[in-house]
Design an enzyme around this catalytic site. Sequence first.
Site, short mmCIF file in Angstrom:
data_model
loop_
_atom_site.label_atom_id
_atom_site.label_comp_id
_atom_site.label_asym_id
_atom_site.label_seq_id
_atom_site.Cartn_x
_atom_site.Cartn_y
_atom_site.Cartn_z
N GLY A 64 0.83 -1.19 0.07
CA GLY A 64 0.05 0.04 0.11
C GLY A 64 0.89 1.13 0.01
O GLY A 64 2.06 1.07 0.42
N GLY A 113 -0.41 -4.80 0.68
CA GLY A 113 -1.50 -4.63 -0.07
C GLY A 113 -1.68 -5.48 -1.27
O GLY A 113 -2.87 -5.49 -1.72
N GLU A 136 4.58 -6.14 7.45
CA GLU A 136 3.92 -5.39 8.30
C GLU A 136 4.64 -4.87 9.59
O GLU A 136 4.51 -3.74 10.18
CB GLU A 136 2.46 -5.47 8.28
CG GLU A 136 1.83 -5.20 7.15
CD GLU A 136 1.61 -6.42 6.34
OE1 GLU A 136 1.28 -6.07 5.14
OE2 GLU A 136 2.06 -7.32 6.49
#
Length: 343
Positions: A64, A113, A136
Amino acid sequence: MTDILTRKSGRAGHITLTRPQALNALSWEMCLAAETALDAWAEDPEVALVILDGEGERAFCAGGDIAEMYRRGREGDVAFGRRFWADEYRMNAKLAAYPKPIVSFLHGFIMGGGVGLGGHCSHRVVGESAQVAMPECGIGFVPDVGGSYLLARAPGRLGAHLALTAARMGPGDAIHAGFADLFVPEAGWGLLKERLIETGEVSALEEAARPAPVSPMAAARAEIDALYGSGELVAIEAALAGSESELAQAALKQVRRNSPLSMATSLEMLARLGPRPQDITAALAQEYRVAFRIMSEGDFLEGVRAQLIDKDRTPRWGQALDGVPAEKVAALLAPLGEDELAL
């Protein structure tokens, strides 16, 4: 040129990420555009299936685009990130429940993402260049975009290993872990897409598929299960430190580098989902609880600063590896009441 191209071709709806200079990083606008196309095609009789791919040689989608989210968060605007995540997670849920086949073509980097976009489709084609990961915890967040659902469904304790270390999966590992379905050499993708567009039939996929490459993670199943079997961060770190294997030592370096709060929360998320969960919406709801709070109560802003903004690679995490309070993990995962994710 826009960052995403949506169109109908033959019997297919076709979504292409067209931002190769940024490794097809997924922006809020791209999420909304993809969702709009999916909604339009769901009951369109001219569309028999959907193709999802990315331009460029380096990535399907490397994650993302969180730079704007970070900037807003530093200014005290946490609502921007919450809206972005809510819209993205809604799209992830739609992909998983779509009434028509969706064929994703996964090459190069497929991370964060990108997994949320290509990893929940009904037919996930992976090529030889694929490098799949959920990184993450390295930026003070947790595996999201439905990633926790895939991790919980991975064989044995592999999901914990992938969550805590951001270990990259090649095509064989991605299929073994349940992040992809079929291996098709990338040289044949062009012809395969043409057949899908012409016929609208997914039978072309099985005809093009080849035996999956060897999975090193499958071969290491017993070791991974033993190292991560406790499900507890401190015990996992000790097990890694007590092993001289190459896998364990590489994992140990990453575990000692990542956000302790994020890793502890990720383990609790997987435990709550249980093995082989059947409902992605429960995973997304849990992820959103963390996302809703992560800027103000977690390590997200500091992790993004250290890894992606200043790039000094020296984040100052809020907790020590052996001192993550259970109540902080519970607080991140607590129900949101009227702010719960609406799918």
